[in-house]
Design a protein around this motif. Structure first.
Motif, mmCIF file in Angstrom:
data_model
loop_
_atom_site.group_PDB
_atom_site.id
_atom_site.type_symbol
_atom_site.label_atom_id
_atom_site.label_comp_id
_atom_site.label_asym_id
_atom_site.label_seq_id
_atom_site.Cartn_x
_atom_site.Cartn_y
_atom_site.Cartn_z
ATOM 1 N N ILE A 91 -27.079 -48.982 -10.639
ATOM 2 C CA ILE A 91 -26.428 -48.283 -9.530
ATOM 3 C C ILE A 91 -25.040 -47.755 -9.896
ATOM 4 N N VAL A 92 -24.642 -47.943 -11.149
ATOM 5 C CA VAL A 92 -23.364 -47.375 -11.586
ATOM 6 C C VAL A 92 -23.518 -45.855 -11.608
ATOM 7 N N PRO A 93 -22.650 -45.140 -10.902
ATOM 8 C CA PRO A 93 -22.767 -43.679 -10.904
ATOM 9 C C PRO A 93 -22.722 -43.117 -12.326
ATOM 10 N N ALA A 150 -20.546 -52.120 -18.988
ATOM 11 C CA ALA A 150 -19.101 -52.356 -18.966
ATOM 12 C C ALA A 150 -18.569 -52.279 -17.535
ATOM 13 N N TRP A 151 -19.047 -51.297 -16.767
ATOM 14 C CA TRP A 151 -18.645 -51.169 -15.362
ATOM 15 C C TRP A 151 -19.137 -52.350 -14.543
ATOM 16 N N THR A 152 -20.351 -52.822 -14.836
ATOM 17 C CA THR A 152 -20.902 -53.976 -14.127
ATOM 18 C C THR A 152 -20.028 -55.202 -14.357
ATOM 19 N N TYR A 153 -19.715 -55.456 -15.616
ATOM 20 C CA TYR A 153 -18.884 -56.618 -15.930
ATOM 21 C C TYR A 153 -17.470 -56.472 -15.380
ATOM 22 N N ALA A 154 -16.924 -55.261 -15.464
ATOM 23 C CA ALA A 154 -15.567 -55.049 -14.947
ATOM 24 C C ALA A 154 -15.518 -55.275 -13.436
ATOM 25 N N SER A 155 -16.502 -54.743 -12.715
ATOM 26 C CA SER A 155 -16.488 -54.933 -11.263
ATOM 27 C C SER A 155 -16.741 -56.390 -10.895
ATOM 28 N N PHE A 210 -18.076 -47.787 -3.012
ATOM 29 C CA PHE A 210 -18.993 -47.068 -2.136
ATOM 30 C C PHE A 210 -19.852 -46.047 -2.891
ATOM 31 N N PRO A 211 -19.299 -45.316 -3.867
ATOM 32 C CA PRO A 211 -20.157 -44.369 -4.600
ATOM 33 C C PRO A 211 -21.362 -45.030 -5.281
ATOM 34 N N ALA A 212 -21.230 -46.272 -5.704
ATOM 35 C CA ALA A 212 -22.383 -46.973 -6.294
ATOM 36 C C ALA A 212 -23.471 -47.185 -5.241
ATOM 37 N N ASN A 213 -23.067 -47.462 -4.022
ATOM 38 C CA ASN A 213 -24.049 -47.617 -2.948
ATOM 39 C C ASN A 213 -24.729 -46.291 -2.635
ATOM 40 N N VAL A 214 -23.965 -45.220 -2.677
ATOM 41 C CA VAL A 214 -24.546 -43.887 -2.477
ATOM 42 C C VAL A 214 -25.528 -43.586 -3.608
ATOM 43 N N GLN A 215 -25.123 -43.887 -4.851
ATOM 44 C CA GLN A 215 -26.005 -43.667 -6.000
ATOM 45 C C GLN A 215 -27.308 -44.435 -5.833
ATOM 46 N N MET A 216 -27.214 -45.661 -5.375
ATOM 47 C CA MET A 216 -28.408 -46.478 -5.162
ATOM 48 C C MET A 216 -29.311 -45.842 -4.106
#
Length: 126
Positions: free
Chosen positions: A32-34, A43-48, A80-86
């Motif tokens: 779900i990372v844009p 990397a984004w998953t671990y960072a978040s 929120f953009p990750a939720n939109v991407q999902m």
């Protein structure tokens, strides 16, 4: 313990659970990372996940609660953009999964409001 005193700890627990999940099952977050973000989704998953754990610790501590809760509100807006991407990516999935993806979108607002409420009442409370 009155609800208002539990609220920061419940928010901290939610963030901690989400943070741990990013490390325990990263694949579900990677997808779900844009795609517009630079670098690898992992990397984004671990960072978040690390940010969520740090926010949880900050909210749990009375001295840093207000600042961490304000940061959590900003974080909820930022993801929120990750939720939109999902929601976009799952539009062809079975109905229950589509509904779950779409349901995440309006749920972001109560999280932002919850964090803001903790920030307003969170300083100096145990």
């Amino acid at each position: 313990m009155p609800r208002s005193e539990r609220s920061p700890l419940l928010l901290a627990g939610l963030l901690a659970a989400a943070g741990v999940a990013h490390f325990a099952a990263p694949r579900q977050f990677d997808v779900i990372v844009p795609r517009a973000l630079p670098g690898s989704p992992r990397a984004w998953t671990y960072a978040s996940g690390a940010v969520e754990l740090a926010l949880a610790a900050g909210i749990a501590a009375p001295r840093t609660r207000a600042t961490a809760a304000k940061a959590a509100a900003a974080f909820f807006v930022g993801v929120f953009p990750a939720n939109v991407q999902m929601a976009v990516d799952w539009r062809d999935r079975p109905a229950p999964l589509r509904v779950a993806a779409l349901a995440r979108l309006p749920l972001q607002l109560p999280l932002v409001l919850w964090a803001r409420g903790v920030a307003r009442g969170g300083e100096g409370r145990a």
